[in-house]
Design a protein around this motif. Structure first.
Motif, PDB file in Angstrom:
ATOM      1  N   ALA A 266      -3.415   6.629   8.443  1.00 47.83           N
ATOM      2  CA  ALA A 266      -3.749   5.374   7.783  1.00 47.83           C
ATOM      3  C   ALA A 266      -3.027   4.205   8.471  1.00 47.83           C
ATOM      4  O   ALA A 266      -3.570   3.111   8.628  1.00 47.83           O
ATOM      5  CB  ALA A 266      -3.368   5.430   6.309  1.00 47.83           C
ATOM      6  N   LEU A 267      -1.801   4.460   8.900  1.00 47.46           N
ATOM      7  CA  LEU A 267      -1.016   3.419   9.569  1.00 47.46           C
ATOM      8  C   LEU A 267      -1.658   3.060  10.916  1.00 47.46           C
ATOM      9  O   LEU A 267      -1.794   1.895  11.270  1.00 47.46           O
ATOM     10  CB  LEU A 267       0.418   3.925   9.779  1.00 47.46           C
ATOM     11  CG  LEU A 267       1.474   2.880  10.148  1.00 47.46           C
ATOM     12  CD1 LEU A 267       1.589   1.841   9.049  1.00 47.46           C
ATOM     13  CD2 LEU A 267       2.833   3.567  10.359  1.00 47.46           C
ATOM     14  N   ARG A 268      -2.059   4.117  11.641  1.00 46.35           N
ATOM     15  CA  ARG A 268      -2.662   3.887  12.968  1.00 46.35           C
ATOM     16  C   ARG A 268      -3.945   3.065  12.856  1.00 46.35           C
ATOM     17  O   ARG A 268      -4.211   2.196  13.650  1.00 46.35           O
ATOM     18  CB  ARG A 268      -2.961   5.229  13.631  1.00 46.35           C
ATOM     19  CG  ARG A 268      -1.877   5.724  14.550  1.00 46.35           C
ATOM     20  CD  ARG A 268      -2.446   6.677  15.601  1.00 46.35           C
ATOM     21  NE  ARG A 268      -3.175   7.788  15.004  1.00 46.35           N
ATOM     22  CZ  ARG A 268      -2.569   8.895  14.516  1.00 46.35           C
ATOM     23  NH1 ARG A 268      -1.249   9.015  14.541  1.00 46.35           N
ATOM     24  NH2 ARG A 268      -3.287   9.864  14.001  1.00 46.35           N
ATOM     25  N   SER A 269      -4.750   3.407  11.821  1.00 44.13           N
ATOM     26  CA  SER A 269      -6.044   2.738  11.727  1.00 44.13           C
ATOM     27  C   SER A 269      -5.942   1.393  11.020  1.00 44.13           C
ATOM     28  O   SER A 269      -6.939   0.684  10.881  1.00 44.13           O
ATOM     29  CB  SER A 269      -7.047   3.633  10.997  1.00 44.13           C
ATOM     30  OG  SER A 269      -6.561   3.887   9.691  1.00 44.13           O
TER      31      SER A 269
ATOM     32  N   GLU B 272      -2.813 -10.970  -2.869  1.00 42.75           N
ATOM     33  CA  GLU B 272      -3.290  -9.648  -3.261  1.00 42.75           C
ATOM     34  C   GLU B 272      -2.098  -8.714  -3.429  1.00 42.75           C
ATOM     35  O   GLU B 272      -1.035  -8.951  -2.896  1.00 42.75           O
ATOM     36  CB  GLU B 272      -4.215  -9.109  -2.164  1.00 42.75           C
ATOM     37  CG  GLU B 272      -5.528  -9.866  -2.081  1.00 42.75           C
ATOM     38  CD  GLU B 272      -6.296  -9.469  -0.847  1.00 42.75           C
ATOM     39  OE1 GLU B 272      -6.221  -8.290  -0.479  1.00 42.75           O
ATOM     40  OE2 GLU B 272      -6.943 -10.337  -0.270  1.00 42.75           O
ATOM     41  N   VAL B 273      -2.338  -7.638  -4.177  1.00 45.05           N
ATOM     42  CA  VAL B 273      -1.282  -6.634  -4.288  1.00 45.05           C
ATOM     43  C   VAL B 273      -1.095  -5.984  -2.918  1.00 45.05           C
ATOM     44  O   VAL B 273      -2.027  -5.878  -2.133  1.00 45.05           O
ATOM     45  CB  VAL B 273      -1.630  -5.562  -5.355  1.00 45.05           C
ATOM     46  CG1 VAL B 273      -1.548  -6.179  -6.736  1.00 45.05           C
ATOM     47  CG2 VAL B 273      -3.003  -4.982  -5.091  1.00 45.05           C
ATOM     48  N   VAL B 274       0.137  -5.585  -2.674  1.00 43.46           N
ATOM     49  CA  VAL B 274       0.462  -5.002  -1.366  1.00 43.46           C
ATOM     50  C   VAL B 274       0.275  -3.496  -1.443  1.00 43.46           C
ATOM     51  O   VAL B 274       0.864  -2.833  -2.300  1.00 43.46           O
ATOM     52  CB  VAL B 274       1.917  -5.357  -0.988  1.00 43.46           C
ATOM     53  CG1 VAL B 274       2.265  -4.761   0.366  1.00 43.46           C
ATOM     54  CG2 VAL B 274       2.108  -6.856  -1.019  1.00 43.46           C
ATOM     55  N   ARG B 275      -0.526  -2.970  -0.535  1.00 40.43           N
ATOM     56  CA  ARG B 275      -0.738  -1.512  -0.531  1.00 40.43           C
ATOM     57  C   ARG B 275       0.324  -0.857   0.335  1.00 40.43           C
ATOM     58  O   ARG B 275       0.527  -1.254   1.476  1.00 40.43           O
ATOM     59  CB  ARG B 275      -2.112  -1.192   0.061  1.00 40.43           C
ATOM     60  CG  ARG B 275      -3.248  -1.428  -0.901  1.00 40.43           C
ATOM     61  CD  ARG B 275      -4.525  -0.865  -0.314  1.00 40.43           C
ATOM     62  NE  ARG B 275      -4.786   0.476  -0.778  1.00 40.43           N
ATOM     63  CZ  ARG B 275      -5.576   1.338  -0.133  1.00 40.43           C
ATOM     64  NH1 ARG B 275      -6.133   1.001   1.009  1.00 40.43           N
ATOM     65  NH2 ARG B 275      -5.799   2.521  -0.626  1.00 40.43           N
ATOM     66  N   VAL B 276       0.992   0.108  -0.239  1.00 38.37           N
ATOM     67  CA  VAL B 276       1.951   0.875   0.566  1.00 38.37           C
ATOM     68  C   VAL B 276       1.698   2.364   0.365  1.00 38.37           C
ATOM     69  O   VAL B 276       1.299   2.798  -0.717  1.00 38.37           O
ATOM     70  CB  VAL B 276       3.431   0.561   0.197  1.00 38.37           C
ATOM     71  CG1 VAL B 276       3.754  -0.891   0.518  1.00 38.37           C
ATOM     72  CG2 VAL B 276       3.711   0.865  -1.250  1.00 38.37           C
ATOM     73  N   ALA B 277       1.895   3.116   1.423  1.00 37.42           N
ATOM     74  CA  ALA B 277       1.757   4.568   1.347  1.00 37.42           C
ATOM     75  C   ALA B 277       3.148   5.156   1.142  1.00 37.42           C
ATOM     76  O   ALA B 277       4.109   4.728   1.775  1.00 37.42           O
ATOM     77  CB  ALA B 277       1.138   5.112   2.624  1.00 37.42           C
ATOM     78  N   VAL B 278       3.244   6.105   0.235  1.00 36.48           N
ATOM     79  CA  VAL B 278       4.542   6.726  -0.031  1.00 36.48           C
ATOM     80  C   VAL B 278       4.373   8.233   0.093  1.00 36.48           C
ATOM     81  O   VAL B 278       3.420   8.807  -0.433  1.00 36.48           O
ATOM     82  CB  VAL B 278       5.050   6.361  -1.441  1.00 36.48           C
ATOM     83  CG1 VAL B 278       6.429   6.954  -1.673  1.00 36.48           C
ATOM     84  CG2 VAL B 278       5.077   4.842  -1.605  1.00 36.48           C
TER      85      VAL B 278
END
Lengths: 311, 345
Positions: free
Chosen positions: B86-89, B52-58
């Motif tokens: 989002a990282l915590r959850s 799958e595509v990798v989801r990253v937050a920027v």
């Protein structure tokens, strides 16, 4: 040791068995003659089941002799298993099997014997042949257990408490079946703590208590041996003076027995009027009066001072 | 089928076992249906599809624009607060923030392999977009071979676990139930040879084995194309040996217990360590080296390792002699001990 006469189906001599500190069977001896129904009568814990299971080769004895059909368990176990029919106390057969399947299973263990369907007919369970064992009534299960004991066409039948826990009607039905087996000439060793069962079914009885046989004989002989013909039970409104009653002619004994009085007499037709007269002199109303002929229960009470059903 | 065959005590005793089993719907469910549901569920969860595509937050627009050039990355612009939440959850695994000297910083949990993979992918995209030239030319040769996916690993594990569970539960409950109901005592009061009573349990297990093993293997084959490279005969022989080994262990467990509760406790006590240690759901290699010899000596490890090697790699039974010998040793020792301890009433 010379072999017993072929008429003897079972010979037990000086049999002993102890569990830890309890002497379950304490040096008993008895013989079964071919064709008779012999009863071991006694309260729970008297050693009846231990005795019958030693005879069945399921429990080893500590000492003593057990000769079954002229054979010994130590040397002839294989042959004996073929020739014995056994009904254990409290066996629960596989509930998921049907009646007929259960008999096919047991029949497969024996060399010879009736067809499963024939064995079913012997215990009158024909109409239940395709019913699951789990759905049978207590009496039907017990009849199926009897049929399982019969599929090897046994020379000797062991029945351990065959009617315990059954309702009166189911017991009577089972008694009829056992009577029928007797008419067919089968030899039966039966244990029971119901005195009426022993009286109905057995030619000869041994009364067991605390691992010993305390009396033996035919039901008639046993009852006659205590010298009491009849029992009179009565109760009164108010305190009764027993002394004059005790000295009346034909009265063996009179004593309180849990809310009423029990009088052991030889002749009813003289003792009952005398009792009524005496109570009239004491100005006491008779509130209850029952009489019965002496039974094996009374024999047990006379021998031990306890009732058969006392725990 | 002639009457003579049907009236043999072993046939009748085996029929008793089969009838008691088949007329208990719950037993059939747990033995046959449940493994399929489990394999299906896990197979779907871990299906070997394209990554799958990798989801990253920027949190920085410039960096986001750079990273969006790489199709592998699904870049989501977030405020630092949103990103932290989002990282915590666990909704995203990597946050890319502006770093020192106009660079970038990666925020992630380094114990999570997927987060590490996301970091590597994001870093690659960022460095290449910023002009990095790799000194060594590399080419990716993609192979998606059956035999290397999780479902390939899982099916042999489930087959082994099923063989163990069915044998131990089957024997344990049936024997103790027969003893508790005094049915066993009643049966040994007949002329039936005692070894036939025990033999009927083995016959019952062997008769059900084609279904117990065949169903999950066939399911794996049809639904996920799981291979059976070593062939059905080798698989059948391994399953038979495994089933007999665990039947002997079941016999030993049930040799003295008088109540269902007692035997249940014993069965769980014996099986629980093997469920965890023997590599049913994940490789036993994950445990420390010091305990590996112990794990390899467990009968379920031997069975599963052997089935896996046979099914996935096509290794022959001869080459699997350590596993085969381990099972035979358990079989012999358990059976002798069970005969020694067995209580018939």
């Amino acid at each position: 040791m010379p072999s017993a006469s072929p008429r003897v189906a079972l010979r037990v001599d000086n049999l002993k068995k102890a569990y830890r500190d309890v002497q379950a069977v304490d040096g008993i001896h008895f013989e079964l003659v071919a064709g008779e129904c012999f009863g071991l009568l006694g309260p729970n814990g008297a050693g009846k089941t231990t005795t019958i299971e030693i005879c069945e080769g399921l429990t080893p004895a500590d000492s003593g002799v057990v000769e079954v059909l002229g054979l010994r368990w130590e040397t002839d176990a294989k042959e004996l298993r073929q020739r014995l029919g056994i009904q254990l106390q409290e066996t629960q057969l596989a509930e998921k099997l049907t009646v007929l399947e259960t008999l096919e299973l047991f029949r497969s263990f024996f060399r010879e014997g009736p067809l499963p369907a024939e064995a079913l007919a012997l215990v009158q369970l024909d109409e239940k042949r395709h019913a699951r064992v789990g759905g049978l009534s207590g009496g039907q299960k017990q009849r199926l257990a009897l049929a399982c004991a019969l599929v090897g066409n046994p020379d000797l039948l062991f029945l351990d408490e065959p009617t315990t826990g059954l309702d009166p009607q189911a017991r009577r039905q089972l008694w009829d079946l056992i009577q029928q087996f007797k008419r067919d000439g089968r030899t039966i060793l039966l244990t029971t703590h119901y005195m009426d069962e022993a009286q109905q079914l057995c030619e000869r009885i041994a009364i067991m208590d605390h691992g010993r046989i305390i009396a033996r004989g035919t039901p008639r002989e046993l009852i006659d041996s205590i010298g009491i013909e009849h029992i009179v039970e009565f109760s009164t409104a108010g305190d009764v003076d027993l002394a004059p009653i005790r000295t009346m002619a034909g009265v063996k004994d009179v004593h309180p027995a849990g809310g009423f009085f029990e009088m052991q007499v030889t002749e009813l037709h003289t003792c009952v009027p005398a009792l009524v007269g005496e109570l009239g002199r004491q100005k006491l109303a008779l509130t209850e009066l029952r009489t019965h002929s002496a039974t094996l229960e009374d024999v047990f009470v006379a021998l031990t001072g306890r009732h058969l059903r006392d725990e | 089928m002639s009457d003579g065959f049907r009236s043999h005590p072993l046939v009748q005793l085996t029929l008793l076992r089969l009838r008691e089993f088949l007329r208990e719907p719950e037993a059939v469910f747990w033995a046959l249906i449940f493994p399929i549901l489990l394999a299906g569920g896990l197979g779907i969860a871990f299906r070997g599809e394209a990554p799958e595509v990798v989801r990253v937050a920027v949190t920085d627009d410039a960096i986001a624009a750079t990273l969006r050039q790489d199709p592998v990355l699904d870049v989501v612009a977030m405020t630092p607060d949103e990103a932290a939440r989002a990282l915590r959850s666990g909704r995203i695994l990597l946050v890319v923030e502006p770093g020192a000297d106009g660079g970038a910083a990666y925020r992630y949990d380094d114990t999570n392999p997927e987060a590490r993979a996301a970091r590597a992918a994001a870093n690659q995209a960022l460095q290449v977009a910023s002009g990095r030239v790799d000194p060594v030319r590399v080419d990716d040769v993609i192979t998606r071979e059956t035999g290397a996916r999780y479902i390939d690993f899982l099916i042999p594990g489930l087959v082994g676990m099923g063989i163990m569970g069915n044998a131990i539960w089957g024997l344990g409950f049936s024997i103790v139930d027969a003893r508790r109901r005094k049915l066993m005592k009643r049966i040994i009061a007949t002329p039936m040879p005692r070894h036939l009573f025990l033999g009927s349990f083995l016959a019952w297990r062997v008769l059900l084995l084609p279904v117990e093993v065949g169903v999950p293997v066939l399911f794996g084959r049809v639904a996920f194309d799981v291979p059976v490279r070593g062939g059905m005969i080798d698989l059948a022989l391994l399953a038979m040996l495994g089933s007999m080994t665990f039947s002997a262990i079941g016999l030993l467990i049930a040799s003295r217990a008088k109540t269902i509760e007692a035997v249940s406790g014993l069965m769980n006590f014996v099986m629980m360590p093997m469920w965890i240690l023997s590599g049913v759901f994940f490789s036993a290699d994950r445990f420390p080296d010091a305990v590996q010899p112990l794990i390899r000596a467990l009968p379920l490890s031997a069975l599963i390792d052997a089935i896996r090697a046979s099914m996935l790699q096509g290794i022959t039974l001869v080459a699997l002699w350590p596993q085969v010998l381990t099972m035979i040793a358990w079989l012999v020792v358990s059976f002798i001990a069970a005969m020694w301890l067995f209580r018939w009433r």
